[in-house]
Design a protein around this motif. Sequence first.
Motif, PDB file in Angstrom:
ATOM      1  N   PRO A 266     -12.827 -43.356 -44.959  1.00  0.00           N
ATOM      2  CA  PRO A 266     -12.245 -43.484 -46.303  1.00  0.00           C
ATOM      3  C   PRO A 266     -13.280 -43.472 -47.420  1.00  0.00           C
ATOM      4  O   PRO A 266     -12.935 -43.195 -48.573  1.00  0.00           O
ATOM      5  N   ARG A 267     -14.539 -43.772 -47.094  1.00  0.00           N
ATOM      6  CA  ARG A 267     -15.632 -43.681 -48.069  1.00  0.00           C
ATOM      7  C   ARG A 267     -16.445 -42.415 -47.876  1.00  0.00           C
ATOM      8  O   ARG A 267     -17.561 -42.313 -48.368  1.00  0.00           O
ATOM      9  N   GLY A 268     -15.914 -41.469 -47.123  1.00  0.00           N
ATOM     10  CA  GLY A 268     -16.576 -40.190 -46.964  1.00  0.00           C
ATOM     11  C   GLY A 268     -17.458 -40.104 -45.736  1.00  0.00           C
ATOM     12  O   GLY A 268     -17.399 -40.924 -44.817  1.00  0.00           O
ATOM     13  N   ILE A 269     -18.310 -39.078 -45.774  1.00  0.00           N
ATOM     14  CA  ILE A 269     -19.121 -38.710 -44.615  1.00  0.00           C
ATOM     15  C   ILE A 269     -20.575 -39.138 -44.755  1.00  0.00           C
ATOM     16  O   ILE A 269     -21.345 -39.093 -43.785  1.00  0.00           O
ATOM     17  N   ALA A 270     -20.978 -39.558 -45.968  1.00  0.00           N
ATOM     18  CA  ALA A 270     -22.375 -39.928 -46.232  1.00  0.00           C
ATOM     19  C   ALA A 270     -22.555 -41.427 -45.986  1.00  0.00           C
ATOM     20  O   ALA A 270     -22.260 -42.247 -46.856  1.00  0.00           O
ATOM     21  N   HIS A 271     -23.032 -41.769 -44.816  1.00  0.00           N
ATOM     22  CA  HIS A 271     -23.126 -43.182 -44.455  1.00  0.00           C
ATOM     23  C   HIS A 271     -24.032 -43.375 -43.242  1.00  0.00           C
ATOM     24  O   HIS A 271     -24.437 -42.412 -42.588  1.00  0.00           O
ATOM     25  N   ARG A 272     -24.318 -44.624 -42.931  1.00  0.00           N
ATOM     26  CA  ARG A 272     -24.878 -45.039 -41.650  1.00  0.00           C
ATOM     27  C   ARG A 272     -23.821 -45.898 -40.971  1.00  0.00           C
ATOM     28  O   ARG A 272     -22.939 -46.452 -41.647  1.00  0.00           O
ATOM     29  N   CYS A 273     -23.875 -46.012 -39.657  1.00  0.00           N
ATOM     30  CA  CYS A 273     -22.905 -46.864 -38.972  1.00  0.00           C
ATOM     31  C   CYS A 273     -23.582 -47.664 -37.873  1.00  0.00           C
ATOM     32  O   CYS A 273     -24.672 -47.321 -37.398  1.00  0.00           O
ATOM     33  N   GLY A 274     -22.950 -48.776 -37.502  1.00  0.00           N
ATOM     34  CA  GLY A 274     -23.501 -49.656 -36.487  1.00  0.00           C
ATOM     35  C   GLY A 274     -22.400 -50.419 -35.784  1.00  0.00           C
ATOM     36  O   GLY A 274     -21.236 -50.388 -36.211  1.00  0.00           O
TER      37      GLY A 274
END
Length: 279
Positions: free
Chosen positions: A176-184
């Motif tokens: 929902p906040r798009g594709i530009a991110h980091r995840c964990g």
Amino acid sequence: MEERIRTMICRFVGESPAGRFPESDEPYFDEPLVGYAAADDPLFDDYKRIIGAFHRTPHEVMEIGFGTGVRAATVISWILPITQPTRDSNRRETVYPSPAWARTRNFGEQLNAALRRHVTEWLAEQGHRAVAPQLEATWREYPETPVGRASTWSERHAAYAAGLGTFSLNDALITPRGIAHRCGSVITDLPLTPSPRPYPDHYHNCLYYREKSCGACIGRCPAGAISYQGHDKDACSRYVYGTAVAAVAEKYGVTQTGCGLCQTKVPCEGQIPAGTTDA
């Protein structure tokens, strides 16, 4: 408890001094998204077929961390959305990532590792076992597998299981906040309510897969690693971990640069894009 955990994660990201550019005090990330997946979700067994037999289930990770017979209950997953100014800076690039993007990849991921440790320690204080798969001593990344570069635990696939987004033409996760991110993520024996997966299929948020109306990421890739046939992970890895690092890492003062050109200046950069059928 689900809301307490979300608040704890958001507070850590918002308040940690390690989460800010030292020269400007601006944050690397916006407020996180947090989701939960049941450790018994059949998806985690499916990943052994989709990714490879080397990919571990939550129960396997817990047993590695705490011994045979210790069962996992929940996978806690989060998305760290990259801020608008950093995305704007990367939109202007066509060959290498911007300095802000590279520093977010390098130092923002260090914050992400600290967040993993913080979540496991917080859960331990509450009386629960917890382990961060990427920080576990036997976690491995394999440069060459039948599906390209892969590891014993995929943060993107954990996030998909936790209802945080779907995959895209370039293999990233559109949230929902798009594709530009980091995840964990962190795995725990604390039972939590699984988040719904509100998408009809695992590609739904990608305009190309949904209605064949996009493909912007193809032209953004400086390595030519994306096509309408999908994502060439080997070509991407050579560029991200080799070419880009050799070109700008020392100049930017980092060891990892990322790239992210295909995650910026595209309709899914900061949101789930509305397609023609949504009008």
